[in-house]
Motif scaffolding. Structure first.
Motif, PDB file in Angstrom:
ATOM      1  N   ALA A 197      -7.849  -9.752   0.295  1.00  0.00           N
ATOM      2  CA  ALA A 197      -6.962  -8.989  -0.587  1.00  0.00           C
ATOM      3  C   ALA A 197      -5.524  -9.471  -0.537  1.00  0.00           C
ATOM      4  O   ALA A 197      -4.769  -9.277  -1.499  1.00  0.00           O
ATOM      5  CB  ALA A 197      -7.028  -7.505  -0.226  1.00  0.00           C
ATOM      6  N   SER A 198      -5.128 -10.104   0.541  1.00  0.00           N
ATOM      7  CA  SER A 198      -3.758 -10.610   0.644  1.00  0.00           C
ATOM      8  C   SER A 198      -3.468 -11.646  -0.425  1.00  0.00           C
ATOM      9  O   SER A 198      -2.318 -11.819  -0.847  1.00  0.00           O
ATOM     10  CB  SER A 198      -3.512 -11.205   2.034  1.00  0.00           C
ATOM     11  OG  SER A 198      -4.404 -12.277   2.293  1.00  0.00           O
ATOM     12  N   TRP A 199      -4.507 -12.353  -0.905  1.00  0.00           N
ATOM     13  CA  TRP A 199      -4.302 -13.347  -1.965  1.00  0.00           C
ATOM     14  C   TRP A 199      -3.811 -12.668  -3.244  1.00  0.00           C
ATOM     15  O   TRP A 199      -3.065 -13.255  -4.016  1.00  0.00           O
ATOM     16  CB  TRP A 199      -5.593 -14.105  -2.262  1.00  0.00           C
ATOM     17  CG  TRP A 199      -5.374 -15.279  -3.159  1.00  0.00           C
ATOM     18  CD1 TRP A 199      -5.082 -16.553  -2.785  1.00  0.00           C
ATOM     19  CD2 TRP A 199      -5.388 -15.286  -4.594  1.00  0.00           C
ATOM     20  NE1 TRP A 199      -4.918 -17.358  -3.880  1.00  0.00           N
ATOM     21  CE2 TRP A 199      -5.094 -16.611  -5.008  1.00  0.00           C
ATOM     22  CE3 TRP A 199      -5.612 -14.318  -5.569  1.00  0.00           C
ATOM     23  CZ2 TRP A 199      -5.033 -16.965  -6.353  1.00  0.00           C
ATOM     24  CZ3 TRP A 199      -5.541 -14.676  -6.892  1.00  0.00           C
ATOM     25  CH2 TRP A 199      -5.263 -15.988  -7.277  1.00  0.00           C
ATOM     26  N   TYR A 200      -4.206 -11.424  -3.435  1.00  0.00           N
ATOM     27  CA  TYR A 200      -3.796 -10.670  -4.617  1.00  0.00           C
ATOM     28  C   TYR A 200      -2.476  -9.933  -4.385  1.00  0.00           C
ATOM     29  O   TYR A 200      -2.062  -9.124  -5.219  1.00  0.00           O
ATOM     30  CB  TYR A 200      -4.890  -9.678  -5.015  1.00  0.00           C
ATOM     31  CG  TYR A 200      -6.245 -10.313  -5.209  1.00  0.00           C
ATOM     32  CD1 TYR A 200      -6.500 -11.158  -6.283  1.00  0.00           C
ATOM     33  CD2 TYR A 200      -7.277 -10.085  -4.296  1.00  0.00           C
ATOM     34  CE1 TYR A 200      -7.742 -11.752  -6.444  1.00  0.00           C
ATOM     35  CE2 TYR A 200      -8.521 -10.677  -4.456  1.00  0.00           C
ATOM     36  CZ  TYR A 200      -8.743 -11.509  -5.527  1.00  0.00           C
ATOM     37  OH  TYR A 200      -9.972 -12.102  -5.686  1.00  0.00           O
ATOM     38  N   GLY A 201      -1.852 -10.195  -3.252  1.00  0.00           N
ATOM     39  CA  GLY A 201      -0.568  -9.575  -2.950  1.00  0.00           C
ATOM     40  C   GLY A 201      -0.663  -8.207  -2.299  1.00  0.00           C
ATOM     41  O   GLY A 201       0.348  -7.523  -2.148  1.00  0.00           O
ATOM     42  N   VAL A 202      -1.858  -7.800  -1.914  1.00  0.00           N
ATOM     43  CA  VAL A 202      -2.064  -6.471  -1.353  1.00  0.00           C
ATOM     44  C   VAL A 202      -1.736  -6.485   0.135  1.00  0.00           C
ATOM     45  O   VAL A 202      -2.302  -7.282   0.900  1.00  0.00           O
ATOM     46  CB  VAL A 202      -3.516  -6.002  -1.566  1.00  0.00           C
ATOM     47  CG1 VAL A 202      -3.730  -4.614  -0.978  1.00  0.00           C
ATOM     48  CG2 VAL A 202      -3.854  -6.014  -3.062  1.00  0.00           C
ATOM     49  N   HIS A 218       6.695  -4.263 -11.601  1.00  0.00           N
ATOM     50  CA  HIS A 218       6.937  -4.714 -10.230  1.00  0.00           C
ATOM     51  C   HIS A 218       5.827  -4.156  -9.336  1.00  0.00           C
ATOM     52  O   HIS A 218       5.930  -3.064  -8.778  1.00  0.00           O
ATOM     53  CB  HIS A 218       8.329  -4.285  -9.765  1.00  0.00           C
ATOM     54  CG  HIS A 218       9.425  -4.995 -10.490  1.00  0.00           C
ATOM     55  ND1 HIS A 218       9.903  -6.235 -10.105  1.00  0.00           N
ATOM     56  CD2 HIS A 218      10.103  -4.666 -11.610  1.00  0.00           C
ATOM     57  CE1 HIS A 218      10.845  -6.631 -10.944  1.00  0.00           C
ATOM     58  NE2 HIS A 218      10.984  -5.698 -11.870  1.00  0.00           N
ATOM     59  N   ALA A 219       4.770  -4.923  -9.270  1.00  0.00           N
ATOM     60  CA  ALA A 219       3.584  -4.510  -8.518  1.00  0.00           C
ATOM     61  C   ALA A 219       2.757  -5.744  -8.201  1.00  0.00           C
ATOM     62  O   ALA A 219       3.004  -6.828  -8.733  1.00  0.00           O
ATOM     63  CB  ALA A 219       2.754  -3.518  -9.334  1.00  0.00           C
ATOM     64  N   THR A 220       1.777  -5.598  -7.339  1.00  0.00           N
ATOM     65  CA  THR A 220       0.907  -6.714  -6.989  1.00  0.00           C
ATOM     66  C   THR A 220       0.012  -7.089  -8.170  1.00  0.00           C
ATOM     67  O   THR A 220      -0.104  -6.349  -9.153  1.00  0.00           O
ATOM     68  CB  THR A 220       0.004  -6.350  -5.796  1.00  0.00           C
ATOM     69  OG1 THR A 220      -0.968  -5.378  -6.237  1.00  0.00           O
ATOM     70  CG2 THR A 220       0.808  -5.780  -4.644  1.00  0.00           C
TER      71      THR A 220
END
Length: 248
Positions: A149-154, A224-226
């Motif tokens: 999920a970090s790849w999606y900015g989470v 302004h969000a993931t």
């Protein structure tokens, strides 16, 4: 927000992106239903709860047909079609057959291809090659394993855990197939929402910004969000979707 008359509440069709499924729209779908809308969250073949159907033969056309069939079998009319990420490839191709059933189309940090382009064309040669390498290393050469999920900015641990427990593999073929005609997608009223920072390539964003300046029926918004905004910022996404539906 003020409630719109029942007759002004169009149905929503929320289409997920790569390695996701209809599950990712849970919070947004709940909020839209509370506003009185009928909401559909189809899952594309081989992904999400349909992961047991994963096979090398699944291509972009398979997913286009999934979306077309949803409109046809559910008798969906006057809908707001929302596509996230890779889902933009699918929605753009499907519009050739379902545009008359769509009130407006919303691209949520999604690809808006020209006729004949592939997902690989949209993300650029380096990332396209990376997908091939991922398939070779961990996907038997034909599927792309799930990304963290970090790849999606989470970054929120709970959101990340929820996403990671549900993402599934993606057939590589769906990323390599060229899309058919997208003329109707490019001429249809719609909205593009750029999630900042976006995971989309600059050239992809530049083309939709240019369209916005030339097409009065096409709105461009910044959120302004993931990239997975429907999970991490569902209230903000819901507000934009209600605006796209005309419920201002």
């Amino acid at each position: 927000m003020s409630a719109a008359p029942i007759s002004a509440r169009p149905p929503f069709v929320l289409l997920h992106g790569g390695r996701h499924g209809g599950w990712c729209w849970k919070h947004v779908a709940t909020a839209l239903r509370q506003e009185g809308h009928v909401v559909y969250t189809p899952t594309l073949t081989g992904l999400g709860e349909r992961a047991h159907l994963l096979s090398p033969s699944i291509g972009l056309d398979t997913h286009v047909q999934d979306l077309v069939a949803t409109f046809e079998f559910e008798d969906i009319e006057d809908a707001v079609l929302v596509a996230h990420s890779y889902g933009g490839m699918v929605a753009s191709g499907a519009m050739e057959r379902i545009a008359d059933r769509v009130r407006s189309i919303v691209y949520l940090d999604a690809h808006l291809p020209r006729t004949g382009e592939s997902h690989g064309d949209m993300v650029g040669p380096a990332r396209a090659a990376g997908h091939v390498a991922m398939a070779q290393d961990g996907g038997e050469g034909w599927y792309i394993p799930p990304s963290d999920a970090s790849w999606y900015g989470v970054t929120d641990p709970d959101d990340a855990a929820w996403i990671n427990s549900r993402t599934t593999a993606q057939p590589l073929k769906t990323y390599q197939d060229p899309v058919g005609s997208t003329d109707r997608a490019w001429s249809h009223p719609g909205m593009f929402v750029e999630c900042v920072p976006s995971t989309l390539e600059p050239h992809a964003l530049d083309r939709v910004r240019k369209r916005h300046t030339n097409d009065p029926d096409f709105e461009y918004r910044v959120l302004h969000a993931t990239h997975d905004a429907m999970v991490t910022a569902p209230d903000a996404v819901t507000k934009l979707l209600l605006e796209a539906a005309g419920n201002r």
